[in-house]
Design an enzyme around this catalytic site. Structure first.
Site, PDB file in Angstrom:
ATOM      1  N   ASP A 119       0.845  -1.198   0.000  1.00 25.58           N
ATOM      2  CA  ASP A 119       0.000   0.000   0.000  1.00 25.58           C
ATOM      3  C   ASP A 119       0.874   1.240   0.000  1.00 25.58           C
ATOM      4  OD1 ASP A 119      -2.394   1.375  -0.056  1.00 25.58           O
ATOM      5  OD2 ASP A 119      -2.631   1.383   2.123  1.00 25.58           O
ATOM      6  N   HIS A 126      -4.017  13.706   0.719  1.00 25.11           N
ATOM      7  CA  HIS A 126      -4.308  12.821   1.856  1.00 25.11           C
ATOM      8  C   HIS A 126      -3.159  12.869   2.856  1.00 25.11           C
ATOM      9  CE1 HIS A 126      -5.563   9.289   4.165  1.00 25.11           C
ATOM     10  NE2 HIS A 126      -4.365   8.770   3.960  1.00 25.11           N
ATOM     11  N   ARG A 135      -0.056  14.949  13.366  1.00 20.35           N
ATOM     12  CA  ARG A 135       1.160  15.640  13.839  1.00 20.35           C
ATOM     13  C   ARG A 135       0.956  17.143  13.653  1.00 20.35           C
ATOM     14  NH1 ARG A 135       2.728  11.792  10.399  1.00 20.35           N
ATOM     15  NH2 ARG A 135       3.004  13.405   8.830  1.00 20.35           N
ATOM     16  N   LYS A 245      -5.312  -2.051   9.871  1.00 18.01           N
ATOM     17  CA  LYS A 245      -5.477  -2.143   8.416  1.00 18.01           C
ATOM     18  C   LYS A 245      -5.735  -3.564   7.921  1.00 18.01           C
ATOM     19  CE  LYS A 245      -4.137   2.072   7.111  1.00 18.01           C
ATOM     20  NZ  LYS A 245      -4.880   2.902   6.167  1.00 18.01           N
TER      21      LYS A 245
HETATM   22 MN    MN Z   1      -4.300   2.694   2.386  1.00 18.69          MN
END
Ligand code: MN
Length: 400
Positions: A119, A126, A135, A245
């Site tokens: 990924d 994004h 942050r 994820k």
């Molecule tokens: Mn992703």
């Protein structure tokens, strides 16, 4: 013509390769809308004669065997299908009953045996938005961002085909009291991404040059990288995403051949500073644009909540592949390289609820009178994509 490939079954038939044919693709088609052309059947009837391939590759329950034949075969088969469908008095008309199956009668299966899944993080808007939220002090983009396509290795075992329900994961997150707690994720999210289906293997130890990189892409799917933000936020430093994820990612049932996107090349954002030479396209015909103008949208329970475009990716597909292999890491047939979340520059064009609701601070109102920050049980998310008349296979999933 889009002519995407998929794996379908119907009745008691075993899963095999089909191509989705619209009414426009095949005017002789008497079907009300879209139908699946059974490639095993037309192969057995001799319609691939003269091509250097065994039609038995279309009797397989995955696309991997067909993909492994390489790009010249992908191109030849696609051209043969276009010729068969578009010629006057197509021979397919006489075998319509055997060769076509209405889509409503078919069950779709995961189209590839997924090798490794990587990924990327190639959507700069994004990356900027997440940087601002996770942050808040300092530059939202980390110093390496504009020098290389950032990525992590994901989990292939939990990649599922569109329509598969997604079970809400449980895990550790940091409670408001600063103590770790365990329970179902309260911040279940999506990531709108494109997935590159790798159809050609490369050799361990040998980088794939950027000028050859696109030859490895068989096709494109929509990719929903479901994400549990509360789990992710607590676990991701220092080694990156893990249980936030890897509980599930969804891909389209239909894989659109990469060459269908050729007319939709577009110049991406100017890359400043200039990347290192191995990330620069140099050869004559590859100074053409390497980004793609693909409109994308996110639908929640039937309402469109975001619209964006793949041109907002900072790094091109070719740069992702060149970077992935520059150290000698090899690609395998069936690998999926996902782009990372694709967001545009302004609200309403973001590819995750994390961004659309700005970390849950600005809930989205839905037409049914309810509102959302993150996903609730029963919610259905569908991703769609289109470039001109080339339509990506939708990817849909319900939270259970
Ligand atoms: Mn992703």
């Amino acid at each position: 013509m889009t002519l995407p490939y998929g794996i379908f079954s119907y009745g008691i038939s075993s899963p095999r390769v089909g191509v989705l044919v619209t009414r426009n693709d095949f005017p002789g088609n008497a079907f009300p809308d879209q139908a699946i052309l059974d490639l095993e059947v037309i192969g057995l009837l001799g319609h691939f004669d003269g091509l250097p391939l065994d039609p038995a590759v279309f009797a397989k329950p995955i696309l991997n065997d067909f993909m492994a034949l390489g790009k010249p075969i992908w191109t030849a088969v696609r051209q043969r299908l276009i010729d068969l469908l578009s010629q006057p008095d197509s021979p397919l008309e006489a075998i319509r009953e055997q060769a076509f199956i209405h889509q409503s009668r078919a069950t779709m299966h995961l189209p590839v045996r997924v090798g490794d899944y990587t990924d990327f993080y190639a959507g700069i808007e994004h990356a900027r938005n997440v940087g601002k939220m996770f942050r808040p002090d300092g530059d939202p983009l980390l110093p390496n961002y504009r020098h290389m396509p950032i990525a992590y290795h994901g989990r292939a075992s939990s990649i599922v085909v569109s329509g598969t329900p997604i079970r809400r994961p449980s895990g550790q997150s940091l409670g408001a009291d600063g103590q770790p707690q365990f329970g179902p994720s309260k911040s279940l999210d999506i990531e709108l991404e494109l997935g590159l289906i790798i159809g050609q293997k490369s050799t361990l130890g040998e980088p794939v040059s950027i000028d050859k990189a696109e030859d490895y892409i068989f096709g494109i799917v929509l990719f929903n990288d479901w994400s549990a933000r509360d789990i992710q936020r607590w676990e991701y430093q220092p080694l990156g995403p893990f249980l936030g994820k890897n509980f599930g990612s969804s891909i389209s049932a239909w894989v659109v051949p990469f060459e269908a996107f050729e007319p939709f090349r577009v110049t991406g954002e100017t890359q400043e500073p200039t990347p290192l030479p191995y990330l620069q396209q140099t050869s004559a015909d590859l100074t053409r644009p390497a980004h793609f103008d693909i409109n994308l949208e996110v639908e929640l329970n039937g309402s469109v909540v975001s619209q964006t475009n793949a041109r907002h990716l900072y790094w091109s597909f070719a740069q992702m592949i060149a970077h992935h292999t520059v150290n000698g890491c090899n690609l395998c047939v069936g690998d999926i390289l996902a782009t990372g979340t694709i967001s545009g520059p302004e609200p309403g064009t973001y590819g995750s609820f994390l961004e659309l609701t700005w970390s849950g601070k600005n809930p989205i109102s839905l037409p049914d009178g309810t509102s959302r920050t993150f996903l609730q049980d029963g919610d259905v998310v569908t991703l769609r994509g289109r470039a001109g008349d080339v339509e990506l296979g939708e990817v849909s999933g319900k939270i259970v």
